[in-house]
Design a protein around this motif. Sequence first.
Motif, PDB file in Angstrom:
ATOM      1  N   THR C 136       0.849  -1.207   0.000  1.00 23.16           N
ATOM      2  CA  THR C 136       0.000   0.000   0.000  1.00 23.16           C
ATOM      3  C   THR C 136       0.880   1.250   0.000  1.00 23.16           C
ATOM      4  O   THR C 136       1.873   1.321   0.728  1.00 23.16           O
ATOM      5  CB  THR C 136      -0.927  -0.037   1.243  1.00 23.16           C
ATOM      6  N   GLN C 140      -2.191   6.326   0.949  1.00 25.98           N
ATOM      7  CA  GLN C 140      -3.314   5.557   0.391  1.00 25.98           C
ATOM      8  C   GLN C 140      -4.272   5.164   1.511  1.00 25.98           C
ATOM      9  O   GLN C 140      -3.857   4.624   2.541  1.00 25.98           O
ATOM     10  CB  GLN C 140      -2.793   4.305  -0.316  1.00 25.98           C
ATOM     11  N   THR C 142      -7.097   2.927   3.160  1.00 23.70           N
ATOM     12  CA  THR C 142      -7.633   1.565   3.111  1.00 23.70           C
ATOM     13  C   THR C 142      -8.510   1.381   4.342  1.00 23.70           C
ATOM     14  O   THR C 142      -8.579   2.270   5.190  1.00 23.70           O
ATOM     15  CB  THR C 142      -6.505   0.506   3.144  1.00 23.70           C
ATOM     16  N   TRP C 217      -9.984   0.663  -4.412  1.00 27.49           N
ATOM     17  CA  TRP C 217      -9.305   1.943  -4.600  1.00 27.49           C
ATOM     18  C   TRP C 217     -10.360   3.062  -4.668  1.00 27.49           C
ATOM     19  O   TRP C 217     -10.017   4.243  -4.667  1.00 27.49           O
ATOM     20  CB  TRP C 217      -8.491   1.954  -5.900  1.00 27.49           C
ATOM     21  N   SER C 224      -8.538   3.875 -12.307  1.00 22.50           N
ATOM     22  CA  SER C 224      -7.602   2.965 -11.644  1.00 22.50           C
ATOM     23  C   SER C 224      -6.341   2.783 -12.481  1.00 22.50           C
ATOM     24  O   SER C 224      -5.223   2.793 -11.958  1.00 22.50           O
ATOM     25  CB  SER C 224      -8.260   1.609 -11.400  1.00 22.50           C
TER      26      SER C 224
END
Lengths: 67, 370, 242
Positions: C136, C140, C142, C217, C224
């Motif tokens: 990752t 980012q 998550t 994402w 993407s």
Amino acid sequence: MARITIDKEKCKGCFLCVAFCPKGLIKKSDKLNKRGANPAEFHETDACLGCAMCAVICPDCCIEVYK
Amino acid sequence: MKMKTKILISGNEAMAEGAIQAGCRFYAGYPITPQNELTAYMAKNMPACGGEFIQAESELAAINMVYGASAAGARAMTSSSSPGISLKQEGISYIAGALLPAVIVNIMRGGPGLGNIWPAQSDYFQATRGGGHGDYRTIVLAPSSVQEAYDFMPLAFDLADKYLMPAMILADGMLGQMMEPLVVVRRPSAPSEVEGSSVVRGRNTEDEIRTTKKWALTGCKGRPANVVKSFFMKEGALEIANLKAQKKYRAVENKEQRWEGLFLDDAKIILVAYGSMSRIAKSVVVQLRQEGKKAGLIRPVTLWPFPRKIFEQLSRKKKRPAFFVTEMSYGQMVEDVKLALECRCKVDFFGRSGGGVPTEGEIIKKVRLL
Amino acid sequence: MNKVFSHPKSLRNIATHYCAGCGHGIAHRLIAETVDELGIREKVIAVAPVGCAVIAYEYWDFDCSEAAHGRALAVATAIKRVRPDNIVFTYQGDGDLAAIGTNETIHAANRGENLTVIFINNAIYGMTGGQMAPTTLLKQKTATTPNGREASFHGYPLKISEMLALLAGVKYVERVSFFSPQQVIKAKQAIKQAFLNQINNTGFSLVEILSPCPTYWGKSSKESLDWIRDVMTKEFPLGRIK
């Protein structure tokens, strides 16, 4: 002269083929398939180059190309 | 005719030789005391037999290598001692779930945690209840001598192959380290089975594997693709797989109970012990008999399936005997004895663990108090 | 007219369970095409991971073993040692190969096992619901880095391919991506090379693929791919690593 076929029932409607067709010959269909997605649809014209960019990027192996 | 010869050898090495004799051609292991002689024996002898030896990076890797080798059709095994066997449980569960045959040797040591390297029998629950996650069992054989350690290896492989499930040899550090005379079959030093690259490195030729292990991953030439897996995503599929497995386990329980009995006909007090501990218990029984006491012995040879039948039979006698269980643990097998007797007989227990081994004197003292 | 692009024989003609725009489908197809082109379908044994691709064996029409999470290279090592004449490959995600299976990965590579590894790096755990992966990227977001990955707290994106390239047993490492059809074609060449290496007994070969996960994402399929091109390749540069 070239054309493609799209397996409409396998298509999940990610439209990467639409994004990468250099001639803009693939569009989102108005109709839903059995899985509930609007599949990609090929607009048959003489303009298709048979470059297979659509088939190469298709994550679901829905497209076959004829030339 | 097979050439037999008598040698002096440790239990650990006897198991390794027994496995090679049984056609084991893949071994993966990770060093841990007190089973290292087994690994070293494999490192030395496996290549000469056309087999593969891998010192794995961990017990996890070792058991998963066994999974892979077995999936590819080879007779495969690993060995370890208690803490290492705990690590292997994930892989053993996958092997059971994927219906693969495999043999695992556990030379038990003291626990819990890192414990110590002295002999113990504290992994009985782990071995006989499946050990890892899920509803599964492993066949568990408990040798009590170096000769049995050797003889049980082919039996373990045969049972694993027959029922497509893991089989475990459950011994302890005493038996692993102990040296005793052993009658072995002399094996040819360079078997012809490894000649030619098309022959798989195992006991069986490629053709034999393709016919006897139809599920094995050999490449899909001339047949639909094979899949080795334990994952069942479709609704109800796992339940069906589990029910099939349970049916198999019931069959194993019916057919494969093994035990040794001593003076059971007239025994009033029956000692129950397995593995190394059974040798001490046997001495106690002999001594009690000399004193005129009607003592007997049951030595479970298969710990799973537990030899319930003999206990049931004895507990239905008019004059019910009493039972005395002794283990190098604080009471694990004793629970199976009680389950088998269903409260029909009195059961007493004496055990020591963590390096302590119940002595003849201690056991006799306890039995006399009954 | 002749068919110039068709469905590979080694890939069953069924719909996959993957989300729309997921890169696994492309990777599956490229492997199937490679297997067909090299004529090795009857010799191939695949090892599937735990993760989104756990049922890859439903899609490939050749022998396949499932492996416990992270253990694919231990399983593959044994299969290849037992059957040196078969072509054995693992297909693993970033969590499988670079987190739970790091030990198995490094040691199989270091032993120089003659195996092919297809490593799908989508910088996230897909199957379990979009948690942080070892790969990752910083910042980012998550499920388990709701405010974005922070170096001081979560560490840095793990460059396992670069790490593996340091090992003497490793013969070929290349990082490719799926951000455009041209990149997919390059990825195919790398995959083919990794299989050819095994056929030629070259040794351990790994292809890392930067692959899209639009669902976790939170991007469209095309966005993407653009994110791979514009952001991901900055952290994970493309090209031959070894």
